[in-house]
Design a protein around this motif. Structure first.
Motif, PDB file in Angstrom:
ATOM      1  N   VAL A  69       0.777  -1.260   0.030  1.00  0.00           N
ATOM      2  CA  VAL A  69       0.060  -0.005   0.001  1.00  0.00           C
ATOM      3  C   VAL A  69       0.819   1.122   0.116  1.00  0.00           C
ATOM      4  CG1 VAL A  69      -1.922  -0.994   1.102  1.00  0.00           C
ATOM      5  CG2 VAL A  69      -0.225   0.077   2.444  1.00  0.00           C
ATOM      6  N   HIS A  70       0.297   2.313  -0.250  1.00  0.00           N
ATOM      7  CA  HIS A  70       0.798   3.657  -0.255  1.00  0.00           C
ATOM      8  C   HIS A  70       1.622   3.754   1.060  1.00  0.00           C
ATOM      9  CE1 HIS A  70       1.973   7.828  -0.854  1.00  0.00           C
ATOM     10  NE2 HIS A  70       1.235   8.126   0.031  1.00  0.00           N
ATOM     11  N   ASP A  71       3.006   4.493   0.995  1.00  0.00           N
ATOM     12  CA  ASP A  71       3.607   4.600   2.400  1.00  0.00           C
ATOM     13  C   ASP A  71       4.117   3.544   3.055  1.00  0.00           C
ATOM     14  OD1 ASP A  71       4.916   7.013   3.260  1.00  0.00           O
ATOM     15  OD2 ASP A  71       3.514   6.989   4.783  1.00  0.00           O
ATOM     16  N   CYS A  72       4.029   2.421   2.343  1.00  0.00           N
ATOM     17  CA  CYS A  72       4.605   0.959   3.150  1.00  0.00           C
ATOM     18  C   CYS A  72       5.919   1.106   3.227  1.00  0.00           C
ATOM     19  CB  CYS A  72       3.877  -0.046   2.405  1.00  0.00           C
ATOM     20  SG  CYS A  72       4.470  -1.926   3.099  1.00  0.00           S
ATOM     21  N   ARG A  73       6.650   0.361   4.397  1.00  0.00           N
ATOM     22  CA  ARG A  73       7.972   0.327   4.381  1.00  0.00           C
ATOM     23  C   ARG A  73       8.205  -1.319   3.937  1.00  0.00           C
ATOM     24  NH1 ARG A  73      13.114   1.107   8.294  1.00  0.00           N
ATOM     25  NH2 ARG A  73      13.996  -0.960   7.956  1.00  0.00           N
ATOM     26  N   VAL A  74       8.921  -1.500   3.040  1.00  0.00           N
ATOM     27  CA  VAL A  74       9.135  -2.929   2.686  1.00  0.00           C
ATOM     28  C   VAL A  74      10.859  -3.327   2.714  1.00  0.00           C
ATOM     29  CG1 VAL A  74       9.380  -4.554   0.745  1.00  0.00           C
ATOM     30  CG2 VAL A  74       7.660  -2.923   0.831  1.00  0.00           C
ATOM     31  N   ASP A  75      11.166  -4.193   3.670  1.00  0.00           N
ATOM     32  CA  ASP A  75      12.372  -4.723   4.153  1.00  0.00           C
ATOM     33  C   ASP A  75      12.575  -5.824   3.325  1.00  0.00           C
ATOM     34  OD1 ASP A  75      11.596  -3.540   6.715  1.00  0.00           O
ATOM     35  OD2 ASP A  75      13.655  -3.321   6.596  1.00  0.00           O
ATOM     36  N   VAL A  76      13.642  -5.853   2.279  1.00  0.00           N
ATOM     37  CA  VAL A  76      14.111  -7.320   1.467  1.00  0.00           C
ATOM     38  C   VAL A  76      15.199  -7.655   2.005  1.00  0.00           C
ATOM     39  CG1 VAL A  76      14.806  -7.666  -0.764  1.00  0.00           C
ATOM     40  CG2 VAL A  76      13.313  -5.704  -0.467  1.00  0.00           C
ATOM     41  N   HIS A  77      15.259  -8.873   2.390  1.00  0.00           N
ATOM     42  CA  HIS A  77      16.419  -9.874   3.053  1.00  0.00           C
ATOM     43  C   HIS A  77      16.978 -10.672   2.113  1.00  0.00           C
ATOM     44  CE1 HIS A  77      16.046  -8.124   7.006  1.00  0.00           C
ATOM     45  NE2 HIS A  77      14.913  -7.996   6.904  1.00  0.00           N
ATOM     46  N   PRO A  78      18.164 -10.857   1.902  1.00  0.00           N
ATOM     47  CA  PRO A  78      18.800 -11.981   1.124  1.00  0.00           C
ATOM     48  C   PRO A  78      18.563 -13.335   1.545  1.00  0.00           C
ATOM     49  CG  PRO A  78      20.517 -10.962   2.330  1.00  0.00           C
ATOM     50  CD  PRO A  78      19.315 -10.309   2.792  1.00  0.00           C
ATOM     51  N   VAL A  79      18.666 -14.473   0.578  1.00  0.00           N
ATOM     52  CA  VAL A  79      18.860 -15.584   1.003  1.00  0.00           C
ATOM     53  C   VAL A  79      20.027 -16.010   1.781  1.00  0.00           C
ATOM     54  CG1 VAL A  79      19.402 -18.168   0.000  1.00  0.00           C
ATOM     55  CG2 VAL A  79      17.753 -16.453  -1.057  1.00  0.00           C
ATOM     56  N   ASN A  80      19.690 -16.394   2.971  1.00  0.00           N
ATOM     57  CA  ASN A  80      20.842 -16.871   3.958  1.00  0.00           C
ATOM     58  C   ASN A  80      21.408 -18.340   3.657  1.00  0.00           C
ATOM     59  OD1 ASN A  80      20.644 -14.741   5.899  1.00  0.00           O
ATOM     60  ND2 ASN A  80      18.977 -15.498   6.710  1.00  0.00           N
ATOM     61  N   SER A  81      22.556 -18.191   3.859  1.00  0.00           N
ATOM     62  CA  SER A  81      23.401 -19.510   3.621  1.00  0.00           C
ATOM     63  C   SER A  81      23.453 -20.263   5.101  1.00  0.00           C
ATOM     64  CB  SER A  81      24.747 -19.385   3.053  1.00  0.00           C
ATOM     65  OG  SER A  81      24.622 -18.724   1.994  1.00  0.00           O
ATOM     66  N   PRO A  82      23.206 -21.681   5.037  1.00  0.00           N
ATOM     67  CA  PRO A  82      22.734 -22.362   3.730  1.00  0.00           C
ATOM     68  C   PRO A  82      21.317 -22.256   3.488  1.00  0.00           C
ATOM     69  CG  PRO A  82      22.965 -23.777   5.875  1.00  0.00           C
ATOM     70  CD  PRO A  82      23.311 -22.390   5.969  1.00  0.00           C
ATOM     71  N   PHE A  83      21.296 -22.202   2.126  1.00  0.00           N
ATOM     72  CA  PHE A  83      19.783 -22.056   1.593  1.00  0.00           C
ATOM     73  C   PHE A  83      19.189 -23.481   1.561  1.00  0.00           C
ATOM     74  CE2 PHE A  83      17.404 -20.169  -2.417  1.00  0.00           C
ATOM     75  CZ  PHE A  83      16.119 -20.439  -1.763  1.00  0.00           C
TER      76      PHE A  83
END
Ligand SMILES: [Zn+2]
Length: 259
Positions: A69-83
């Motif tokens: 939605v408008h004004d949303c905060r999105v946190d993007v995390h990488p794949v952790n090893s081990p995947f």
């Protein structure tokens, strides 16, 4: 005038470098004239979904199809090893029952090296991106490639953009990222066709050997599919040395090969 919507994007860890240089900020405010799924938003910025391990929208864990939605905060995390591809997650609820790779031509030498440590690995040369993606989906394969566009295809559930350029370091990268630990079943698969090798009596193949091989080597195995013969010679010692140099555990190899 078109309605604008804005999201506040925070990309964590090393996957920030997939973003175009102008977007490589810890705190990115994106203004768009239409709403879109997180998968589409991230891939429009250059980040393939296969590199993302976790997504939070205003602190709530969400999937790729989530439309912020408008004004949303999105946190993007990488794949952790081990995947662990066998463990279901919010992003990938349909986990797979085993690890099996498909190697793209642009990292083709990885196919033989993964087979050399006993890992089930397919490699089809000259296939279109469409066919590679369809095969990954149908046969539950993990794609290894340096083609970012290919990793963005939705049919590819699990994949990895290979960072390293040296094939032995690429092998170490894949084993570490997917948590494939030693001791490995060294030289148990055919380099060419991935088929598990079978031991074979020397007498039955001696007519196919050079005299010096016949004299010094006693144990042989062969590929049931392509009939290629295998034995532990200097080439095997060279490969093991390069693997050890790349940090790979070679304790599973026969010790007499390491002289
Ligand atoms: Zn073979």
């Amino acid at each position: 005038m078109m309605p604008l919507f804005e999201i506040h994007l925070v990309v964590h860890g090393e996957i920030g470098w997939f973003l175009a240089r102008r977007n490589r900020k810890a705190d990115l405010r994106l203004v768009r004239d239409r709403r879109a799924s997180l998968k589409d938003i991230l891939e429009s910025l250059g980040l393939p979904h296969t590199e993302v391990g976790r997504l939070l929208a205003d602190g709530m864990e969400v999937g790729f199809s989530h439309v912020p939605v408008h004004d949303c905060r999105v946190d993007v995390h990488p794949v952790n090893s081990p995947f662990d591809v066998t463990r279901p997650t919010v992003l990938r609820p349909e986990a797979w029952d085993k690890i099996r790779f498909l190697v793209d031509d642009n990292v083709g030498r990885l196919a033989g090296l993964l087979r050399a440590v006993g890992v089930d690995t397919l490699h089809t040369r000259g296939t279109t991106d469409f066919d590679l993606a369809a095969r990954c989906e149908a046969e539950h394969l993990i794609l290894l490639t340096r083609d970012l566009g290919l990793l963005k295809r939705k049919q590819i559930l699990f994949g990895r953009y290979i960072r390293e350029t040296d094939p032995y370091r690429q092998l170490k990268e894949v084993l570490s990222v997917f948590g494939i630990n030693g001791p490995y079943a060294f030289f148990s698969r055919c380099f060419l066709c991935n088929c598990p090798l079978k031991p074979i009596e020397k007498e039955t193949v001696s007519h196919r050997l050079k005299p010096e091989t016949c004299r010094y080597v006693s144990a042989f195995s062969s590929c049931p599919s392509c009939q290629r013969l295998y034995w532990h010679g200097p080439h095997v010692r060279r490969m093991l040395r390069k693997m050890a140099d790349a940090g790979i555990d070679i304790s599973g190899a026969n010790t007499h090969l390491l002289d």
